[in-house]
Scaffold this active site. Structure first.
Site, mmCIF file in Angstrom:
data_model
loop_
_atom_site.group_PDB
_atom_site.id
_atom_site.type_symbol
_atom_site.label_atom_id
_atom_site.label_comp_id
_atom_site.label_asym_id
_atom_site.label_seq_id
_atom_site.Cartn_x
_atom_site.Cartn_y
_atom_site.Cartn_z
ATOM 1 N N VAL A 128 0.821 -1.217 0.000
ATOM 2 C CA VAL A 128 0.000 0.000 0.000
ATOM 3 C C VAL A 128 0.852 1.265 0.000
ATOM 4 O O VAL A 128 0.328 2.365 -0.124
ATOM 5 C CB VAL A 128 -0.965 0.022 1.209
ATOM 6 C CG1 VAL A 128 -1.960 -1.111 1.114
ATOM 7 C CG2 VAL A 128 -0.204 -0.045 2.533
ATOM 8 N N ARG A 134 5.226 2.619 -0.808
ATOM 9 C CA ARG A 134 6.641 2.293 -1.015
ATOM 10 C C ARG A 134 7.464 3.555 -0.919
ATOM 11 O O ARG A 134 7.074 4.616 -1.382
ATOM 12 C CB ARG A 134 6.845 1.632 -2.382
ATOM 13 C CG ARG A 134 8.319 1.445 -2.762
ATOM 14 C CD ARG A 134 8.484 0.485 -3.926
ATOM 15 N NE ARG A 134 8.240 -0.887 -3.512
ATOM 16 C CZ ARG A 134 9.174 -1.680 -2.982
ATOM 17 N NH1 ARG A 134 10.384 -1.234 -2.802
ATOM 18 N NH2 ARG A 134 8.875 -2.907 -2.629
ATOM 19 N N GLY A 135 8.624 3.441 -0.316
ATOM 20 C CA GLY A 135 9.510 4.586 -0.184
ATOM 21 C C GLY A 135 10.957 4.195 -0.380
ATOM 22 O O GLY A 135 11.267 3.077 -0.792
ATOM 23 N N HIS A 136 11.826 5.141 -0.054
ATOM 24 C CA HIS A 136 13.252 4.936 -0.279
ATOM 25 C C HIS A 136 13.893 4.101 0.813
ATOM 26 O O HIS A 136 15.025 3.668 0.688
ATOM 27 C CB HIS A 136 13.946 6.294 -0.367
ATOM 28 C CG HIS A 136 13.370 7.153 -1.440
ATOM 29 N ND1 HIS A 136 13.492 6.856 -2.774
ATOM 30 C CD2 HIS A 136 12.636 8.292 -1.377
ATOM 31 C CE1 HIS A 136 12.860 7.786 -3.484
ATOM 32 N NE2 HIS A 136 12.342 8.653 -2.666
ATOM 33 N N GLU A 188 21.445 47.985 44.005
ATOM 34 C CA GLU A 188 20.421 47.139 44.620
ATOM 35 C C GLU A 188 19.688 46.320 43.559
ATOM 36 O O GLU A 188 19.382 45.146 43.759
ATOM 37 C CB GLU A 188 19.420 48.012 45.384
ATOM 38 C CG GLU A 188 18.366 47.197 46.133
ATOM 39 C CD GLU A 188 17.314 48.086 46.770
ATOM 40 O OE1 GLU A 188 16.336 47.531 47.306
ATOM 41 O OE2 GLU A 188 17.455 49.324 46.713
ATOM 42 N N ASP A 241 7.660 15.180 12.271
ATOM 43 C CA ASP A 241 7.294 15.065 10.854
ATOM 44 C C ASP A 241 5.780 15.135 10.693
ATOM 45 O O ASP A 241 5.180 14.329 9.977
ATOM 46 C CB ASP A 241 7.837 13.758 10.276
ATOM 47 C CG ASP A 241 7.870 13.784 8.741
ATOM 48 O OD1 ASP A 241 7.875 14.895 8.157
ATOM 49 O OD2 ASP A 241 7.879 12.701 8.126
ATOM 50 N N THR A 288 5.174 -0.431 2.883
ATOM 51 C CA THR A 288 4.108 -0.814 3.795
ATOM 52 C C THR A 288 3.124 -1.721 3.077
ATOM 53 O O THR A 288 2.742 -1.440 1.934
ATOM 54 C CB THR A 288 3.381 0.422 4.336
ATOM 55 O OG1 THR A 288 4.328 1.280 4.970
ATOM 56 C CG2 THR A 288 2.304 0.046 5.334
ATOM 57 N N LYS A 333 12.614 55.162 40.458
ATOM 58 C CA LYS A 333 11.783 53.962 40.375
ATOM 59 C C LYS A 333 11.986 53.259 39.031
ATOM 60 O O LYS A 333 12.524 53.836 38.082
ATOM 61 C CB LYS A 333 10.306 54.311 40.561
ATOM 62 C CG LYS A 333 9.963 54.796 41.961
ATOM 63 C CD LYS A 333 8.466 55.023 42.103
ATOM 64 C CE LYS A 333 8.100 55.436 43.528
ATOM 65 N NZ LYS A 333 6.632 55.619 43.690
#
Length: 589
Positions: A141, A143-145, A541, A263, A149, A568
């Site tokens: 389902v 595909r990558g480098h 101070e 990511d 899956t 002040k």
């Protein structure tokens, strides 16, 4: 780990997707920007382990169970037509990541790192080796480098007959020690993060001689990106709220456990089913890492269009995820990316220097709360960005979160710790500022105070922080050392805080400064401070009060903090006091 980019969609689906992408173009103004047609996915070949959907700069991570990742060619485009400043500090990232992940090309990554040589790498993870016995792989389902899956079905045991998603990561692709550690950390985080309905469910991890198999819940409803495209490029405000609440809820949960995703993008959120009211699930923790509230990460990871400015500067925490969510929210509401350019360096320059446009349609027709929500997430100063919990409490979402419990916010103990370590003068100033908060801002603080479990007298002790964290802690809290941090805060000896002092202690001055109403808050607070807390004070101070050494440069700077007329604290000194000071502050001055 690397991102599983999907295999090319077949002709009919590809044509339909490209047609949907083209429909995004009318949503941007012709005056300020123009949208160019999206290039076909096959027009550009990505090298192995592409750091992002772009061919360089960022590492990627395989999708848990998603279809192809399409950050470059599928998310709506925006082209800025104004000149950019000089190149970003990201220009050397390509070689750095090539060295890190072993995807070295000629003339690239010239500095070798001996510990990251493939020879002698231990690719044994200690996972179960009986994947084939328990599961039968189905169709691919995505595909990558760095892997792919597949769907799968359980063959025996409690998962028999159950459809699951299996991320398959070939060990042959693990060419560096860091790449191996990324796989190990991804499984560890998935195993530790449990119990949230918007988090993809992890089942088990397996390995054999060739692959690592990560078995997870199968989500059949498709990517959030596909749903955006199917709607013509944008969501209505009402529908966008439903999506953002789910995203923020799971991200707040992760951040509470000390996990940063790194990511976040529409491709990494899947719907369980095709139903219109389907639950959204966060996936792909391949780039995730642990981080304590007082720590910063420095490795550059993510996807270019969604990366936060501080990531490019190599010093970031969970706030980087909130930037990415801001980009997602921008796209949901208007159908265009807030930052876009034709080149990688242009994208990074836009992220670092350009401001997203809120002048073109449909922004003028959207509610002021929606615009404010996105702007407060896309603030380039990470200190001014909303946390995930604060985003859930934002007026745009607050009245729509009735069916969910707002979690504890890890920024609270961090701010309380800083408050306790502050001088008495700063505590008085913060007390004055707290009295200027609106009902909406007080509602968020009241929620957090209640989660800490005040006693019958309406007070909390430092020990309450530990109790609040342990109530929703997972194994990730221990792995990230968040529990160690909370234990340290809980051990601080300090009086009990009532709600009034809690508000003063839990104010983020930087976040208030990022609001349009900041000037009004500061002026009103100064008037209260003048009545109740301001007094004549000598430079010596003041230096002592702030815990600074009596050096001449410090005294010269501090003189601007005091009014010459009555000695002040001046308004300038008051505002600087609110932010807190240190010797390092004056070294920079």
């Amino acid at each position: 780990m690397g991102l599983c980019h999907g295999k090319p969609i077949e002709t009919s689906q590809q044509g339909e997707r490209e047609q949907n992408q083209q429909q995004l173009q009318p949503f941007s103004s012709d005056k300020e920007v123009s949208l160019s047609p999206l290039p076909p996915r096959s027009s550009k070949k990505f090298p192995f382990y592409s750091p992002s959907p772009l061919p360089s700069f960022f590492k990627s991570s395989p999708s848990s169970n998603s279809t192809p990742s399409r950050s470059v060619s599928s998310t709506p485009l925006r082209l800025f037509k104004r000149p950019f400043p000089p190149p970003s500090p990201a220009k050397h990232i390509r070689a750095l990541l090539a060295r890190r992940h072993g995807s070295v090309k000629p003339n690239e990554a010239t500095i070798p790192e001996g510990s990251e040589c493939e020879v002698g790498l231990d690719k044994s993870f200690g996972f179960s080796k009986q994947f084939d016995v328990h599961y039968e792989l189905g169709e691919e389902v995505g595909r990558g480098h760095f892997g792919y899956t597949c769907s799968a079905k359980g063959k025996k045991g409690s998962f028999k007959g159950l459809e699951v998603a299996v991320k398959v990561i070939p060990k042959s692709k693990m060419t560096t020690a860091i790449a191996i550690e990324d796989v190990r950390r991804e499984v560890k985080i998935l195993r530790a993060l449990t119990g949230h309905k918007n988090l993809v469910q992890f089942y088990e991890a397996y390995e054999d001689d060739n692959n690592v198999y990560i078995v997870m819940e199968l989500c059949k409803g498709g990517e959030l990106l596909d749903k955006i495209l199917s709607r013509g490029g944008k969501y209505s405000e009402e529908d966008a709220r439903v999506v953002m609440i789910q995203i923020l809820s799971v991200v707040a949960f992760c951040h509470l456990q000390g996990v940063v995703h790194r990511d976040l993008k529409p491709e990494n959120f899947l719907f369980i089913s095709k139903d219109d009211n389907s639950t959204l699930k966060a996936i792909d923790f391949g780039l995730s890492d642990y981080v304590k509230p007082d720590e910063r990460l420095n490795d550059i990871v993510g996807s270019a269009y969604y990366v936060a400015p501080e990531v490019l500067h190599r010093s970031y925490g969970t706030e980087a995820d909130m930037w990415s969510i801001g980009v997602i929210a921008y796209i949901l509401l208007c159908g265009s990316r807030p930052f876009w350019a034709r080149t990688e360096s242009g994208i990074f320059r836009a992220v670092l220097k350009a401001d997203p446009s809120f002048d073109e349609g449909p922004w003028p027709s959207l509610s002021a709360d929606a615009i404010d929500f996105v702007k407060r997430l896309l603030n380039k100063d990470y200190r001014k960005r909303l946390t995930a919990v604060q985003a859930l409490s934002h007026p745009w979402l607050a009245n729509h979160c009735d069916d969910m419990r707002i979690p504890f916010d890890m920024i609270i103990p961090k701010l309380i710790k800083a408050y306790i370590c502050s001088s008495s003068l700063r505590k008085t100033a913060l007390g004055a500022l707290a009295k200027t908060l609106t009902l909406v801002q007080l509602a968020y603080l009241k929620e957090q105070f209640t989660l800490l479990g005040p006693n019958k007298s309406g007070q909390i002790s430092m020990q309450n922080f530990k109790t609040a964290i342990l109530r929703s802690a997972t194994d990730a809290s221990k792995d990230s050392r968040v529990l160690d941090y909370v234990n340290m805060v809980s051990s601080i000896q300090y009086r009990k805080l009532d709600f009034e002092e809690f508000c003063a202690a839990a104010i983020s001055v930087h976040q208030l400064e990022g609001m349009e109403s900041w000037e009004q808050h500061a002026r009103s607070a100064y008037e209260l401070f003048e009545k109740d807390g301001n007094r004549p004070i000598m430079v010596e101070e003041l230096a002592s009060e702030l815990g600074l050494s009596p050096s001449v440069p410090v005294h010269v700077v501090l003189q601007d903090w005091i009014r010459h007329s009555d000695g002040k604290l001046s308004f300038l000194g008051f505002v600087r006091l609110l932010h807190g000071v240190s010797s390092r502050t004056f070294q920079k001055a």
